[in-house]
Scaffold this active site. Structure first.
Site, PDB file in Angstrom:
ATOM      1  N   ASP A 335       0.827  -1.202   0.000  1.00 46.09           N
ATOM      2  CA  ASP A 335       0.000   0.000   0.000  1.00 46.09           C
ATOM      3  C   ASP A 335       0.858   1.247   0.000  1.00 46.09           C
ATOM      4  OD1 ASP A 335      -2.545  -0.779   0.171  1.00 46.09           O
ATOM      5  OD2 ASP A 335      -2.697  -0.677   2.342  1.00 46.09           O
ATOM      6  N   ASP A 719      24.385 -32.225  24.022  1.00 47.02           N
ATOM      7  CA  ASP A 719      24.135 -31.709  22.666  1.00 47.02           C
ATOM      8  C   ASP A 719      23.076 -30.627  22.645  1.00 47.02           C
ATOM      9  OD1 ASP A 719      25.875 -33.290  21.450  1.00 47.02           O
ATOM     10  OD2 ASP A 719      24.421 -34.544  20.385  1.00 47.02           O
TER      11      ASP A 719
HETATM   12  P1  ADP Z   1      -4.638   4.139  -0.961  1.00 43.55           P
HETATM   13  O1  ADP Z   1      -3.934   3.114  -1.757  1.00 43.55           O
HETATM   14  O2  ADP Z   1      -3.949   5.466  -1.055  1.00 43.55           O
HETATM   15  O3  ADP Z   1      -4.933   3.722   0.434  1.00 43.55           O
HETATM   16  P2  ADP Z   1      -7.535   4.084  -1.272  1.00 43.55           P
HETATM   17  O4  ADP Z   1      -8.043   2.926  -2.044  1.00 43.55           O
HETATM   18  O5  ADP Z   1      -7.713   4.123   0.181  1.00 43.55           O
HETATM   19  O6  ADP Z   1      -6.015   4.352  -1.715  1.00 43.55           O
HETATM   20  O7  ADP Z   1      -8.216   5.392  -1.850  1.00 43.55           O
HETATM   21  C1  ADP Z   1      -8.272   5.612  -3.222  1.00 43.55           C
HETATM   22  C2  ADP Z   1      -8.777   6.996  -3.498  1.00 43.55           C
HETATM   23  O8  ADP Z   1     -10.084   7.123  -2.966  1.00 43.55           O
HETATM   24  C3  ADP Z   1      -7.961   8.070  -2.832  1.00 43.55           C
HETATM   25  O9  ADP Z   1      -6.968   8.537  -3.689  1.00 43.55           O
HETATM   26  C4  ADP Z   1      -8.968   9.158  -2.555  1.00 43.55           C
HETATM   27  O10 ADP Z   1      -9.077  10.000  -3.662  1.00 43.55           O
HETATM   28  C5  ADP Z   1     -10.269   8.394  -2.392  1.00 43.55           C
HETATM   29  N1  ADP Z   1     -10.593   8.202  -0.976  1.00 43.55           N
HETATM   30  C6  ADP Z   1      -9.889   7.570  -0.031  1.00 43.55           C
HETATM   31  N2  ADP Z   1     -10.517   7.555   1.141  1.00 43.55           N
HETATM   32  C7  ADP Z   1     -11.675   8.210   0.951  1.00 43.55           C
HETATM   33  C8  ADP Z   1     -12.802   8.535   1.788  1.00 43.55           C
HETATM   34  N3  ADP Z   1     -12.848   8.197   3.070  1.00 43.55           N
HETATM   35  N4  ADP Z   1     -13.814   9.217   1.235  1.00 43.55           N
HETATM   36  C9  ADP Z   1     -13.788   9.568  -0.065  1.00 43.55           C
HETATM   37  N5  ADP Z   1     -12.780   9.299  -0.878  1.00 43.55           N
HETATM   38  C10 ADP Z   1     -11.721   8.631  -0.413  1.00 43.55           C
END
Ligand code: ADP
Ligand code: MG
Length: 885
Positions: A335, A719
């Site tokens: 991640d 041992d």
């Molecule tokens: P990462 O690999 O950075 O953890 P996520 O899958 O958590 O990615 O998030 C992907 C995208 O979704 C982020 O780049 C952001 O734009 C959007 N995102 C993340 N968390 C939220 C949230 N709680 N509410 C709305 N959009 C979100």
């Protein structure tokens, strides 16, 4: 007092209204229980656990020491000794057995206790409302009447009656056996509804797969449905690891091999006219020599200790098998957010139709800017986090907390906003759609507030704001926004977009016909020690690949910042993954970054890498990550931000979520495997040398150079300690400079067998050399000769521990020499060898005499010779394998 008589249990909570249940349990949703009340209830209901009998009982462990084939064999031998009137001999065998069992018992008890302690570290948490505040507590501390906030991904920690839900669904297969997720609601069901039909309840041990809700605890611990069934089915213990199974198989093979050998030797001995009891005893001693019965115990010790060290470095092992697989890891799919970065987010910029707003300027006035206020208002409304007080404290997703803080700068508090426009429902953030929505009552209509990944939000919009009016979102405008998104991404900023709509019904689809409101860019600094860890991986032959849900440009910028280097230039977007896998395109395996990846694509990636023979470690945190975590060879869940569901699917939990901890764990995994391999090789070569010495003597009808009881003494006592010490080694410094081990390779490769075979020949040869010298040169009597041969073999085996260094390590500076346990073990064993030769009674039983100066000279010369030879070979090998710097 009347209150103290209030019952903690309430009948058929599923069939009553939520209000009824709350009243019955004396709970108020907005406030929760007070701490005093919690203490009182906790005393009445007990801890919320159902694992009352899990602790390994010491007695059982003690008994376990007496259930091995070696014990049966020796017990039989002791009885035989009594039968042949060899009372002393019989007693001595029992004594050796007792000492050995004691060593085993202490070790196993220690290992079992530390593994139990580790388990406790991994227990679940629950979000509750108490005294009006939301706080996170250990699941064990839940009491009936607690108000629990539920989220997708949570493991349900107690039985609860729902009082509020938003598209809530749970997987209840653990309790009901039915694998289809069950939709939940707050409506009461019939009193005689079966457990799977009690939609108004959540049950301990099940998992929330979707939505969110609020519930009141109705039963804890053994009073829960799970508690009721778990009396029938014990919670599944993690089984033996492949390593332990391999060791067990090895042991069994050796047992049979030895029995065959013993039969042959008995035949030859009887043919040569030896005394029958001596022959039988000899065969038994040989059997004991060949059976590496210390192996399982020492392996457990090595594993347990390794797990402890990993835990100290923030990696919690959930499956024992992981310890072994870790060291063989060839690729880490990691991640970005929180693992490579700090997950300490700050809103840096806003981009509204009017233009860009830089929040870095401390005096920036936001309250007057209408567009900025709208954008922030949406971000604050569409938000699950809770700020506590004005400063940094709070609970929830760090990004959402950052949005709340930015909102406060613009004078917007979520509390006040939701007071005016109360929240009616919510679509939780979903990593597949990358969007989240909340629905609020606003005047006569309904306000939908949406936030999410910018492209995803843009795709759901058909209008935008322009100077306060709603206008169609033109293609040109879309392109303009896309450029802004890229521009912000270049600076490594995480970008989200907000949108909204007013609707006449609260049930309308949330992600359609939206009006675009703008972009918010957040900064999340790269973790400082990640570049070093990535460099370590590169040297260790482990590939690091970033797999993120974030935007490609942002991902690349962070990739560069954490030192992914050239690999950061190869970015593949998730939507291309399926096609590349299908066409077998090698580009897939050259990419350093996968961006905008959905959980399903993560799973495909893991499979694709595994198909190429890679051993894949993969991180994950969400509910949807569970399949990929299970599929990976090492599923790594996040301890801080991970959901319970992800944690249960994972083999390892990172307590600090940080990437360097994975690398540490891999290092530790390699050390453990190396240690186990070492002490197995050590014990094998020692035992083999004894078999050789006795076998050859019997074969050529020589007087026995070493007596049965002496062999037992070597095997079961002296041992064991060097082997323990090897198991506790810290690993050599180069351990991360070598490529990963081939996972298909057995514990001991053919080369290892060759080496240990030759070493045992060396040990046996030294023993015979000592025998010849003592007899023909010094002309000693029988007892003195046996003393010399026994002591020679015993000391040669002690020095042999130094032969266990890696060929590429240095003669005078290696991890064996640095290991204090080795020196302790040697000191102890030398003591254990001096005692029987210089104290009359043990000397009598073991058949030894106090050695003279001449005898000592022979013993020392002959015992040091094999080690000297091995060290010379190791140096030669080392010169060949060590690459010139
Ligand atoms: P990462 O690999 O950075 O953890 P996520 O899958 O958590 O990615 O998030 C992907 C995208 O979704 C982020 O780049 C952001 O734009 C959007 N995102 C993340 N968390 C939220 C949230 N709680 N509410 C709305 N959009 C979100
Ligand atoms: Mg995330």
């Amino acid at each position: 007092m009347a209150a103290s008589l209030r019952p903690l249990a309430i009948d058929n909570p599923h069939a009553r209204t939520a209000r009824d249940v709350l009243a019955g349990l004396g709970a108020v949703v907005e406030h929760g229980l007070g701490e005093d009340e919690v203490t009182r209830r906790r005393a009445m209901a007990g801890a919320n656990t159902i694992e009352a009998t899990r602790e390994a009982s010491a007695l059982l462990l003690l008994l376990h020491q007496f259930t091995s084939p070696v014990v049966y064999l020796l017990g039989g031998a002791a009885l035989l000794a009594f039968w042949f009137q060899e009372i002393e001999e019989g007693l001595a065998i029992f004594a050796v057995l007792a000492v050995n069992a004691l060593i085993g018992f202490v070790t196993e008890l220690k290992a079992a206790r530390s593994i139990e302690a580790l388990r406790k570290l991994g227990s679940h948490a629950a979000r509750v409302r108490r005294d009006g505040h939301v706080r996170t507590i250990a699941a064990e501390d839940l009491v009936p009447g607690d108000i629990v906030l539920i989220e997708a991904g949570d493991a349900v920690a107690a039985d609860m009656r729902l009082v509020d839900t938003s598209s809530l669904a749970a997987d209840e297969s653990t309790v009901t056996g039915e694998s289809v997720a069950v939709e939940k609601s707050i409506k009461a069901v019939a009193a005689d509804a079966r457990v799977p039909e009690r939609h108004s309840m959540l049950f301990k041990g099940t998992a929330v797969t979707r939505g969110s809700g609020v519930a009141v605890v109705t039963a804890t611990g053994l009073a829960t449905e799970l508690g009721r069934v778990s009396r029938l089915v014990e919670e599944s213990e993690p089984g033996a690891s492949p390593l332990e199974r391999k060791l067990a198989r090895l042991t069994l093979q050796l047992v049979w091999g030895t029995l065959a050998l013993a039969a042959v030797l008995i035949g030859i001995g009887l043919w040569n006219g030896k005394e029958p009891f001596l022959i039988i005893e000899m065969s038994i001693a040989l059997a004991v020599a060949a059976i590496p019965e210390g192996l399982p115990i020492i392996a457990t010790l090595a594993l347990a200790r390794g797990m402890w060290r990993m835990a100290q470095h923030n990696a919690l092992i959930e499956r024992l098998a992981a310890v072994e697989t870790l060291g063989a890891t060839t690729v880490i799919l990691t991640d970005k957010t929180g693992t490579l970065t700090e997950n300490r987010m700050t809103v840096r910029r806003l981009w509204v139709p009017d233009g860009e707003i830089d929040l870095n300027e401390p005096k920036k006035e936001l309250a007057d800017d209408e567009e900025a206020t709208l954008l922030l208002r949406l971000a604050v409304l569409c938000n699950d986090a809770v700020l506590e007080g004005e400063n940094d404290k709070g609970s929830g997703d760090p990004m959402e907390l950052a949005l709340l803080r930015a909102g406060l700068r613009g004078g917007l508090s979520r509390e006040r906003l939701t007071h005016r426009t109360p929240q009616l429902r919510k679509e939780a953030f979903d990593t597949a759609t990358k969007k989240m929505a909340t629905v609020h009552k606003s005047g006569d209509g309904y306000l939908f507030a949406i936030k999410g990944a910018p492209e995803a939000v843009l795709n759901s919009c058909d209008t935008a704001y322009d100077e306060g009016r709603i206008v169609p979102l033109t293609d040109a405008a879309r392109r303009g926004w896309t450029e802004h998104i890229d521009h912000l991404g270049h600076h490594g900023l995480r970008v989200i977009a907000c949108a909204m709509k007013m609707a006449t019904g609260a049930d309308e689809a949330p992600y359609q016909a939206l009006t675009f409101a703008g972009l918010i860019a957040l900064e999340d600094p790269a973790r400082a020690n990640v570049p070093d860890a990535i460099e370590d991986c590169r040297r260790a032959g482990i590939r690091v690949v970033m797999v993120t849900g974030d935007h490609a440009v942002t991902a690349r910028s962070i990739g560069r910042a954490v030192g992914l280097g050239d690999a950061a230039q190869h970015v593949i977007e998730g939507r291309h993954v399926a096609r590349l896998i299908e066409s077998g395109d090698p580009a897939l395996y050259e990419a350093g970054i996968f961006a905008r990846v959905s959980p399903g694509e993560k799973l495909s990636l893991v499979r694709a890498f595994q198909k190429r023979g890679e051993v894949v470690a993969m991180t994950g945190d969400g509910v949807n990550d569970a399949p990929a975590l299970r599929q990976a060879d090492i599923g790594v869940a996040m301890g801080l931000r991970g959901t319970d569901v992800a944690r249960e699917a994972a083999a390892m939990i990172l307590l600090d979520d940080a990437f360097p901890s994975i690398v540490r764990a891999i290092r530790e995994g390699r050390i453990i495997f190396g240690n186990i391999r070492r002490f197995v090789a050590y014990l094998m070569s020692c035992n083999l040398s004894e078999v050789l010495v006795v076998g050859l003597a019997v074969l050529f009808a020589l007087p026995l150079p070493i007596l049965p009881l002496q062999i037992l003494y070597l095997n079961l006592i002296t041992d064991v300690f060097p082997a323990f010490a090897l198991a506790l080694g810290e690993g050599d410094r180069d351990i991360l400079k070598r490529p990963p081990r081939d996972p298909k390779q057995p514990l001991l490769s053919r080369a290892h067998w060759m080496a240990l075979g030759l070493q045992s020949v060396g040990l046996a040869a030294a023993t015979f050399a000592a025998l010849a010298t003592a007899r023909f040169w010094l002309g000693l009597d029988n007892e003195a000769v046996v003393t010399v041969t026994f002591m020679t073999l015993a000391f040669a085996q002690l020095w042999h521990v130094f032969d266990m260094r890696h060929p590429s390590s240095r003669l005078l500076s290696n991890d064996i020499l640095r290991n204090p346990w080795i020196w302790g073990a040697l000191a102890l064993c030398i003591g254990l060898l001096l005692v029987p030769v210089y104290t009359p009674v043990p000397a009598g039983i073991l058949g030894l005499t106090p050695p003279t100066m001449a005898m000592w000279t022979v013993v020392m010369t002959c015992s040091l010779a094999p080690m000297g030879a091995t060290q010379i070979v190791l140096m030669a090998l080392g010169r060949r394998t060590r690459k010139p710097a």
